[in-house]
Scaffold this active site. Structure first.
Site, PDB file in Angstrom:
ATOM      1  N   ASP A 110       0.862  -1.188   0.000  1.00  0.00           N
ATOM      2  CA  ASP A 110       0.000   0.000   0.000  1.00  0.00           C
ATOM      3  C   ASP A 110       0.893   1.231   0.000  1.00  0.00           C
ATOM      4  O   ASP A 110       1.252   1.772   1.048  1.00  0.00           O
ATOM      5  CB  ASP A 110      -0.938  -0.017   1.209  1.00  0.00           C
ATOM      6  CG  ASP A 110      -2.128   0.912   0.991  1.00  0.00           C
ATOM      7  OD1 ASP A 110      -2.141   1.654  -0.012  1.00  0.00           O
ATOM      8  OD2 ASP A 110      -3.052   0.885   1.828  1.00  0.00           O
ATOM      9  N   ILE A 111       1.267   1.660  -1.203  1.00  0.00           N
ATOM     10  CA  ILE A 111       2.261   2.723  -1.341  1.00  0.00           C
ATOM     11  C   ILE A 111       1.666   3.989  -1.957  1.00  0.00           C
ATOM     12  O   ILE A 111       2.267   5.036  -1.898  1.00  0.00           O
ATOM     13  CB  ILE A 111       3.479   2.242  -2.157  1.00  0.00           C
ATOM     14  CG1 ILE A 111       3.114   1.921  -3.612  1.00  0.00           C
ATOM     15  CG2 ILE A 111       4.105   1.001  -1.501  1.00  0.00           C
ATOM     16  CD1 ILE A 111       4.314   1.585  -4.501  1.00  0.00           C
ATOM     17  N   LYS A 112       0.497   3.885  -2.571  1.00  0.00           N
ATOM     18  CA  LYS A 112      -0.220   5.034  -3.140  1.00  0.00           C
ATOM     19  C   LYS A 112       0.695   6.000  -3.885  1.00  0.00           C
ATOM     20  O   LYS A 112       0.593   7.212  -3.740  1.00  0.00           O
ATOM     21  CB  LYS A 112      -1.009   5.762  -2.046  1.00  0.00           C
ATOM     22  CG  LYS A 112      -2.131   4.894  -1.455  1.00  0.00           C
ATOM     23  CD  LYS A 112      -3.084   5.678  -0.560  1.00  0.00           C
ATOM     24  CE  LYS A 112      -4.225   4.827  -0.043  1.00  0.00           C
ATOM     25  NZ  LYS A 112      -3.827   3.763   0.890  1.00  0.00           N
ATOM     26  N   ARG A 113       1.567   5.462  -4.719  1.00  0.00           N
ATOM     27  CA  ARG A 113       2.462   6.301  -5.493  1.00  0.00           C
ATOM     28  C   ARG A 113       1.741   6.850  -6.714  1.00  0.00           C
ATOM     29  O   ARG A 113       0.759   6.265  -7.193  1.00  0.00           O
ATOM     30  CB  ARG A 113       3.695   5.502  -5.945  1.00  0.00           C
ATOM     31  CG  ARG A 113       4.536   4.914  -4.807  1.00  0.00           C
ATOM     32  CD  ARG A 113       5.071   5.977  -3.866  1.00  0.00           C
ATOM     33  NE  ARG A 113       6.113   5.469  -2.985  1.00  0.00           N
ATOM     34  CZ  ARG A 113       5.981   5.275  -1.668  1.00  0.00           C
ATOM     35  NH1 ARG A 113       4.850   5.545  -1.050  1.00  0.00           N
ATOM     36  NH2 ARG A 113       7.009   4.825  -0.959  1.00  0.00           N
TER      37      ARG A 113
ATOM     38  N   ASP B 115      -2.492  10.044   1.870  1.00  0.00           N
ATOM     39  CA  ASP B 115      -3.277   8.911   2.354  1.00  0.00           C
ATOM     40  C   ASP B 115      -4.314   9.442   3.336  1.00  0.00           C
ATOM     41  O   ASP B 115      -4.392  10.644   3.561  1.00  0.00           O
ATOM     42  CB  ASP B 115      -2.355   7.865   3.008  1.00  0.00           C
ATOM     43  CG  ASP B 115      -2.888   6.446   2.834  1.00  0.00           C
ATOM     44  OD1 ASP B 115      -4.009   6.177   3.310  1.00  0.00           O
ATOM     45  OD2 ASP B 115      -2.206   5.626   2.206  1.00  0.00           O
TER      46      ASP B 115
END
Lengths: 323, 323
Positions: A110-113, B115
């Protein structure tokens, strides 16, 4: 998305355990038990506390992975928790991913890059590995992720490199569409002049990004993050995005229930995987069995047993609402 | 944003050098020169190529920093380039940030994190450091960043932790508003039913997020990323966001010119800093002076000299359009 779907089928469990350690979630004696080892191994005293916490995070994760690997298909470590400790934390993140993969778990980083094209191509190294100096066994994989989450705000050219890397490596991505947090409405729910809302427009982009990567189980390599806290929207998105697998955060600690996520599944009971983090990895805090005087080993046993029980309870909770 | 604005005033140079190394940008003999050292120090042969490239990235950055530290106010390492190498790359990133700070440069970590609230709080550790085990000198700072870039798609609760961390540590953030890439229009330019476009709505949020953090030079701690490739929109955003400092990517290699960015500055010539990456750090490739038979040391000297000359040319190019 075939590998994930098959792992879900094998465990009959559409849930993923979020490995999101914090100082408060790891029993204090577990952290303390690494003080001497770190003092010996880390030269600069200033670096020691972060290194100590990072090692404790890994041991905590390891205990949880050992306890759940046979009943859940996947884990989702949230890299933010590890980055909070600096490079030592990033090491603990990659070690956690590697350990989970070695136990047969599908790892969603879960890095949401998200960035512009050329930079997104570098981030896509999370999936493709390092080509420089690669031997016969192919690129070096320092991250050990089977999928990563990505942010869509920069549009197609920021996503394409991830799709290409995922396709080449038999991996997947999940793009944020409708997040589970209270403020998510501020941008995602804006009404568009052309009809619909921003998140619906993003949903259509995501469905399109997956075209050409649909696997044998009907879903593409480009999934969507759709929060459990928006059940009606989730149901509508399920219909709108027939080839897009959903990663559903917000169950449990954030307030989402099994009933809330029921509409995220397709008619065959596939199409979604539901995440719980604190509800599983912090379940030990609600057992009443913890004591500050326990040994570190006993505390980790408690963490592990409570996580397993909570994972089983979540699985059964979800099974009860599945079609 | 006071520290950055004062650094710009001291150098009379509103430009920032993007430290975004790639394998193609670092002369091959520089990379090769670390082979023996890495073979000695890195036990697992599989880890060596990434470690070797990471060390080469740091040495390349160090040569550039030494060459430009007296003429530019800031550097902006793009963490994606380092993450592409795994943890060894992340080490090179933090070493680069630390080295730049030690030479008086303001370091903008281009990390584009974002996030939900509790997770954003962990990412905000990039600015606040590690509280665990902190001694009298305050939190341990593993990242060495003076500012970071953030992604706004999750809304206010994903940004607030960064604003709080920035305020406590006398640092800043830059939120993506209008990015420089071709696909940025897909979401950012959508027309809203209530009037305006998505990026304008985000611009208003960003201006609001900065309220209460306005410094003595009139700008808040919450800046905006506004691409040089959108000059008219940039000019309009400058008027719309009077307390928001702009970080402007897209100059040079991406096609933006000094004329394109002129409208991003305020009437006093403040209000924006313009980034160039490849145009500075890859300037050595256009000198005609490079040879594959040069020593690694000579190649780094060429990189450094060309970077300095390009940074001076960019500074003078920008000065010519300033009010």
């Amino acid at each position: 998305m075939d590998r994930l779907i098959e792992a879900i089928a094998a465990t009959q469990n559409p849930s993923v355990v979020g490995l999101d350690p914090t100082e408060a979630l790891v029993p204090a004696q577990v952290v303390a038990s690494f003080a001497d080892e770190i003092a010996d191994e880390v030269e600069d005293a200033a670096d020691r506390p972060a290194a100590q916490l990072a090692v404790a995070y890994f041991e905590y994760n390891r205990a949880i992975i050992d306890a759940i690997a046979d009943i859940v298909p996947a884990v989702k470590p949230q890299i933010a928790m590890y980055e909070a400790l600096g490079p030592a934390g990033v090491d603990a993140y990659t070690m956690t991913c590697e350990y989970a993969q070695s136990h047969g778990l599908y790892v969603i980083g879960d890095i949401k890059r998200g960035d512009i094209g050329s930079t997104a191509a570098a981030y896509a190294g999370h999936l493709s590995g390092v080509a420089f100096g690669a031997g016969e066994s192919g690129p070096y994989d320092p991250w050990h992720e089977d999928a990563v989450t990505v942010n869509p705000y920069l549009g197609t050219d920021g996503i394409t490199p991830f799709v290409e890397a995922a396709t080449a490596a038999d991996k997947d991505i999940f793009a944020l569409v409708r997040t589970s947090n209270p403020s998510s409405s501020e941008i995602q729910e804006l009404e568009l002049a052309g009809g619909g809302r921003v998140y619906e427009h993003v949903a259509d982009l995501v469905e399109r990004w997956g075209q050409g990567t649909v696997g044998q189980h009907r879903y593409s390599r480009v999934g969507a993050v759709v929060g459990a806290t928006h059940p009606e929207e989730g149901r509508a998105l399920r219909a709108r995005m027939p080839h897009t697998f959903f990663l559903v955060p917000g169950y449990g600690a954030q307030g989402g229930t099994a009933r809330d996520v029921a509409g995220m599944f397709d008619d065959a009971g596939s199409g979604a995987i539901v995440n719980s983090s604190r509800g599983i990895i912090g379940a030990w805090r609600k057992t009443g069995a913890y004591s500050e005087t326990m040994s570190a080993e006993s505390a980790l046993d408690l963490v592990a047993d409570a996580a397993r029980n909570a994972a089983i309870a979540m699985r059964d909770d979800l099974r009860a609402v599945m079609p």
